[in-house]
Design a protein around this motif. Structure first.
Motif, PDB file in Angstrom:
ATOM      1  N   LYS A  33       4.072   4.008 -13.150  1.00 14.21           N
ATOM      2  CA  LYS A  33       2.449   3.380 -13.069  1.00 14.21           C
ATOM      3  C   LYS A  33       2.740   2.104 -11.993  1.00 14.21           C
ATOM      4  O   LYS A  33       3.566   1.280 -12.247  1.00 14.21           O
ATOM      5  N   LYS A  34       1.606   2.092 -11.017  1.00 13.29           N
ATOM      6  CA  LYS A  34       1.569   0.807 -10.253  1.00 13.29           C
ATOM      7  C   LYS A  34       1.028  -0.429 -11.224  1.00 13.29           C
ATOM      8  O   LYS A  34       0.071  -0.147 -11.838  1.00 13.29           O
ATOM      9  N   ASP A  90       0.735  -1.083  -0.049  1.00 14.79           N
ATOM     10  CA  ASP A  90      -0.033   0.089  -0.072  1.00 14.79           C
ATOM     11  C   ASP A  90       0.875   1.348   0.018  1.00 14.79           C
ATOM     12  O   ASP A  90       0.207   2.348   0.114  1.00 14.79           O
ATOM     13  N   VAL A  91       2.071   1.247  -0.196  1.00 12.31           N
ATOM     14  CA  VAL A  91       3.085   2.358  -0.196  1.00 12.31           C
ATOM     15  C   VAL A  91       3.079   2.893  -1.485  1.00 12.31           C
ATOM     16  O   VAL A  91       3.303   2.401  -2.517  1.00 12.31           O
ATOM     17  N   GLU A  92       2.746   4.183  -1.488  1.00 15.58           N
ATOM     18  CA  GLU A  92       2.745   5.063  -2.697  1.00 15.58           C
ATOM     19  C   GLU A  92       4.157   5.531  -2.743  1.00 15.58           C
ATOM     20  O   GLU A  92       4.732   6.458  -2.059  1.00 15.58           O
ATOM     21  N   ARG A  93       4.545   5.401  -3.916  1.00 17.13           N
ATOM     22  CA  ARG A  93       6.144   6.124  -4.424  1.00 17.13           C
ATOM     23  C   ARG A  93       5.982   6.838  -5.492  1.00 17.13           C
ATOM     24  O   ARG A  93       5.852   6.378  -6.417  1.00 17.13           O
ATOM     25  N   VAL A  94       6.419   8.052  -5.231  1.00 12.49           N
ATOM     26  CA  VAL A  94       6.334   9.280  -6.228  1.00 12.49           C
ATOM     27  C   VAL A  94       7.367   9.140  -7.193  1.00 12.49           C
ATOM     28  O   VAL A  94       8.593   8.919  -6.842  1.00 12.49           O
ATOM     29  N   TYR A 132       6.227  -0.848  -9.198  1.00 12.90           N
ATOM     30  CA  TYR A 132       5.935   0.407 -10.215  1.00 12.90           C
ATOM     31  C   TYR A 132       6.819   0.054 -11.488  1.00 12.90           C
ATOM     32  O   TYR A 132       7.896  -0.543 -11.315  1.00 12.90           O
ATOM     33  N   CYS A 151       6.776  -1.760  -4.314  1.00 13.83           N
ATOM     34  CA  CYS A 151       6.088  -0.743  -3.535  1.00 13.83           C
ATOM     35  C   CYS A 151       6.823  -0.318  -2.411  1.00 13.83           C
ATOM     36  O   CYS A 151       6.806   0.601  -1.978  1.00 13.83           O
TER      37      CYS A 151
END
Length: 128
Positions: free
Chosen positions: A75-76, A67-71, A90, A106
């Protein structure tokens, strides 16, 4: 640059070691086995994926967070392999027409730094 890798063959075999000559556009590269120091020529067409790892031992008890969002990582994506394994991370360059693509996990605390996926080894690839 020397990279620590775990090579997973499409037939289930596994090899751990280092490489200095792996490139996205090359069909062959060399692996120097961890422990024995034996050097092998690896044919990319025989592989499922190459895992670039922080350590060869890994942490089997560690549960990766998905659930970690990596900027800035692309794209996931979820990659399901023909052998049942799934990788979520990603990518900046998946195309079904390309032979390979890279997935960044992630979880930045994953033992994997990146996964070099052979498109032919995937049963399903989806953006999530």
């Amino acid at each position: 640059m020397i990279a620590k890798i775990v090579v997973r063959y499409a037939d289930g075999r596994l090899a751990k070691g280092t490489t200095e000559d792996l490139a996205a556009n090359k069909e062959l590269f060399h692996l120097t086995e961890a422990g024995s120091g034996k050097r092998h020529e690896i044919n990319v067409a025989e592989l499922k994926a190459i895992f670039f790892v922080k350590s060869f031992e890994g942490r089997s008890e560690y549960q990766e967070r998905l659930d970690v969002e990596r900027v800035g990582m692309g794209k996931k994506i979820r990659v399901s392999f023909k052998d049942g394994e799934t990788v979520v991370g990603y990518t900046q360059g998946f195309s079904p027409a390309r032979a390979t693509f890279i997935v960044f996990p992630c979880d930045p605390d994953s033992n994997n730094e990146k996964v070099f996926v052979m498109t032919q080894a995937a049963s399903n690839v989806e953006f999530i």
